[in-house]
Design a protein around this motif. Structure first.
Motif, short mmCIF file in Angstrom:
data_model
loop_
_atom_site.label_atom_id
_atom_site.label_comp_id
_atom_site.label_asym_id
_atom_site.label_seq_id
_atom_site.Cartn_x
_atom_site.Cartn_y
_atom_site.Cartn_z
N VAL A 144 48.64 30.19 22.57
CA VAL A 144 46.96 30.53 23.79
C VAL A 144 46.66 32.06 24.09
N LEU A 145 45.67 32.23 24.33
CA LEU A 145 45.37 33.20 23.92
C LEU A 145 44.20 33.10 26.05
N LEU A 146 45.41 33.71 27.09
CA LEU A 146 45.79 33.90 28.60
C LEU A 146 43.89 34.34 29.27
N SER A 147 44.22 35.50 28.73
CA SER A 147 43.01 36.66 29.66
C SER A 147 42.20 37.54 28.37
N ALA A 148 41.09 37.60 28.49
CA ALA A 148 40.76 38.73 27.38
C ALA A 148 41.76 40.47 27.98
N ALA A 149 41.87 40.42 26.82
CA ALA A 149 42.38 42.25 26.89
C ALA A 149 41.50 42.88 27.41
N ASP A 150 40.23 43.19 27.16
CA ASP A 150 39.51 44.34 27.88
C ASP A 150 38.51 43.39 29.07
N GLY A 151 39.55 42.85 29.50
CA GLY A 151 38.67 42.49 31.21
C GLY A 151 37.35 41.85 31.42
N SER A 152 37.50 41.01 30.27
CA SER A 152 36.23 40.81 30.02
C SER A 152 35.95 39.17 30.96
N SER A 193 38.78 33.31 29.42
CA SER A 193 38.98 33.58 28.39
C SER A 193 39.47 32.48 27.69
N LEU A 194 39.98 31.56 28.60
CA LEU A 194 41.31 30.81 28.38
C LEU A 194 41.17 30.14 26.95
N SER A 195 41.95 29.71 26.00
CA SER A 195 41.29 28.84 24.68
C SER A 195 42.37 28.90 23.90
#
Length: 209
Positions: A144-152, A193-195
């Protein structure tokens, strides 16, 4: 980074229903242990499993034939959700078959933090060639990608309750009762960004997206 839009509201409704169905969903597993999506899915039955393909080549009947299998869900598995240190902003969902029959983890998990009114899109690049099938005692995984690392990402918030929904033999159908794995006491931060990946057999593969 691409934004992931919400899945149909009907799917969330089905998720909420199965989470409460007869109270048979998986219970909390206690404190989490060490930290642990691009086109719309085709409306077809799940892919042939690797075991079936092997049996077909030999011209023999596979022991894991569809008729002999059931869907993996909250009644025949234990589910954990573990944030991980690497890669950043990721969480690993582990599903272990605790039943007596082989079960199928079809498509991808349908995730819902607290009372959120949208569901994350799957990471389509992670779609396996065959359905992830678990014999009793075996485990399957989803990253699970919880949030965008670049803050987007947008709409960042912290979730304290997670519902993991299971799909049936056709996309967006119910696979049975959901699971409610425990989250860290401080909760889990996520944004738009959750995916999530599809269900996979290998933990490292699940965390490579």
């Amino acid at each position: 980074m691409r934004k992931h839009h919400a899945l149909p509201v009907a799917l969330l409704a089905a998720l909420a229903l199965t989470a409460c169905e007869d109270g048979t969903g998986t219970q909390d597993e206690g404190a989490a242990k060490p930290r642990l999506t691009s086109s719309t899915m085709a409306t077809t039955a799940p892919q042939q499993t690797a075991t079936e393909a092997k049996g077909a080549k030999k011209g023999t009947k596979s022991e894991a034939a569809p008729a002999a299998r059931v869907s993996c869900n909250g009644t025949n598995t234990t589910v954990t959700a573990q944030p991980v240190r690497r890669p950043l902003n990721h969480m690993l969902i582990t599903v272990k078959n605790t039943g007596s029959k082989t079960c199928d983890l079809t498509y991808y998990p349908v995730l819902r933090f607290d009372e959120m009114q949208w569901a994350p899109r799957p990471i389509e690049d992670s779609k396996p060639q065959a359905v992830t099938t678990l014999a009793p005692g075996e485990s399957g995984y989803a990253g699970v990608l919880l949030s965008a690392a670049d803050g987007s990402g947008e709409g960042g918030t912290t979730g304290h309750k997670l519902t993991v929904g299971f799909q049936g033999r056709t996309p967006n159908s119910s696979g049975g009762p959901s699971a409610l794995p425990s989250l860290p006491a401080k909760g889990v931060y996520y944004d738009s960004s959750l995916s999530a990946t599809y269900w996979l057999r290998d933990m490292d593969d699940a965390l490579s997206y």
